[in-house]
Design an enzyme around this catalytic site. Structure first.
Site, PDB file in Angstrom:
ATOM      1  N   SER A  34       0.983  -1.350  -0.076  1.00 39.06           N
ATOM      2  CA  SER A  34       0.112  -0.019  -0.183  1.00 39.06           C
ATOM      3  C   SER A  34       0.982   1.282   0.107  1.00 39.06           C
ATOM      4  O   SER A  34       1.806   1.179   0.589  1.00 39.06           O
ATOM      5  CB  SER A  34      -0.991   0.066   1.250  1.00 39.06           C
ATOM      6  OG  SER A  34      -1.686   1.327   1.407  1.00 39.06           O
ATOM      7  N   TYR A  82      -1.838  -1.362  10.243  1.00 39.36           N
ATOM      8  CA  TYR A  82      -2.302  -1.985   8.744  1.00 39.36           C
ATOM      9  C   TYR A  82      -0.896  -1.474   7.910  1.00 39.36           C
ATOM     10  O   TYR A  82      -0.349  -2.170   7.216  1.00 39.36           O
ATOM     11  CB  TYR A  82      -3.488  -1.165   8.307  1.00 39.36           C
ATOM     12  CG  TYR A  82      -3.625  -1.328   6.646  1.00 39.36           C
ATOM     13  CD1 TYR A  82      -3.946  -2.588   6.122  1.00 39.36           C
ATOM     14  CD2 TYR A  82      -3.285  -0.350   5.605  1.00 39.36           C
ATOM     15  CE1 TYR A  82      -3.975  -2.761   4.625  1.00 39.36           C
ATOM     16  CE2 TYR A  82      -3.416  -0.488   4.497  1.00 39.36           C
ATOM     17  CZ  TYR A  82      -3.657  -1.624   3.884  1.00 39.36           C
ATOM     18  OH  TYR A  82      -3.841  -1.974   2.529  1.00 39.36           O
TER      19      TYR A  82
END
Length: 324
Positions: A187, A200
């Site tokens: 990400s 995350y």
């Protein structure tokens, strides 16, 4: 010529070389087909099958379709059989390729022995580790989560353990054949320490570092391993935001990212996302971590998703890589 003049000549030459290199690297990003060409037979020359985790929707589904269109048979995995069966039907009808469905909840502890058994006789040339979990729609402080111990376990199992275990299952066959491709979806927010998405973002840093380490270990054995770190992609987790120059559809992002397979062990997958990565890393962390900035980020996400505060405690597994 005195030492001061020599110093400034050397400094000027160094700056020219530095910015010339920067310009060259940017030109490579602008023209991937010219700088990172792939033959038409590249993917199916790796092997018969491609395995995609988190393939029932979003980025994973787009990778499955793209690889089938390039001549590969596909194994699709997620926890939702109904969605997988629908995707398998669509891929088969659209491309004529074989599709194998494996139902797997990657938050579980014992799922991988069954997966390995179902894959053992397949000639797997491409692996896409896409499945990922974000604990909450709304960004929040680490301790604000309910059932934090369970969330920690699920995020580690889904985002960290799954990627490593799938590599362990698939890599031996690739090493024996001296060829293969592994794409691990990270990400863009892993580019910096990212408050409110701390767990995350950290899990996606793990994805990148393992990918880069494995590429260094296995590139001389004909295996290409790359971390792909997108920013905005219009997926369910992102509230299916309207696509634009920055927020890409899953199909457009995957089409772009596949052009950069030979661009190195990490890529943002598109020109605009690469620029976003450079910009994010150029902003001082003291500014990005300011309380007012973080509060505005929370408010922005809440407004974009059209959710109320109660949803910030809900947890969901998103079988496309979320919050890109």
């Amino acid at each position: 010529m005195d030492l001061m003049e020599l110093f400034f000549i050397f400094l000027g030459a160094a700056m020219v070389v530095y910015y010339g290199l920067k310009l060259f690297l940017f030109m490579r990003i602008l023209f991937p087909k010219q700088f990172f060409p792939l033959p038409n037979t590249f993917f199916n020359s790796m092997g018969e099958w491609a395995v995609v985790t988190g393939a029932s929707e979003g980025i994973g589904r787009a990778y499955a379709f793209a690889l089938a269109e390039r001549g590969m048979d596909i194994v699709i995995m997620s926890r939702t059989k109904v969605k997988l069966d629908q995707v398998a039907k669509e891929i088969g009808e659209t491309t004529g390729r074989r599709v194998k469905v494996i139902v797997a909840d990657f938050c579980g502890e014992t799922v991988f022995s069954g997966i390995e058994e179902q894959l053992k006789d397949l000639n797997v040339g491409v692996l896409v580790n896409n499945v990922g979990m974000l604990p909450s729609y709304i960004p929040r402080d680490f301790l604000d989560a309910e059932e934090l111990d369970k969330i920690i376990t699920n995020v580690i199992n889904c985002n960290v353990k799954t990627m490593v275990k799938m590599c362990k299952i698939i890599l031996p066959g690739m090493e024996n054949r001296r060829k293969g491709v592994i794409v691990n979806v990270s990400s863009g927010i892993a580019s910096i320490p990212f408050p409110l998405y701390t767990l995350y973002a950290a899990s996606k840093v793990f994805v990148e570092r393992v990918s880069q380490g494995l590429q260094a270990e296995y590139k001389h054995r004909g295996i290409l391993i790359q971390a792909v770190a997108p920013f905005g992609v219009s997926t369910r987790m992102a509230g299916y935001q309207k696509t634009n120059f920055v927020t890409l559809s899953p199909e457009d992002f995957v089409k772009s990212s596949l052009l950069y397979l030979r661009a190195g062990d990490k890529t943002h997958g598109s020109v605009c996302h690469t620029v976003l990565g450079w910009l994010l890393q150029s902003i001082p962390l003291k500014l990005l971590h300011a309380e007012t900035v973080l509060q505005r980020l929370q408010d922005y996400v809440k407004n974009k998703l059209g959710q109320n505060e109660s949803l910030s405690t809900s947890r969901a597994i998103f079988e496309n890589s979320p919050k890109k």
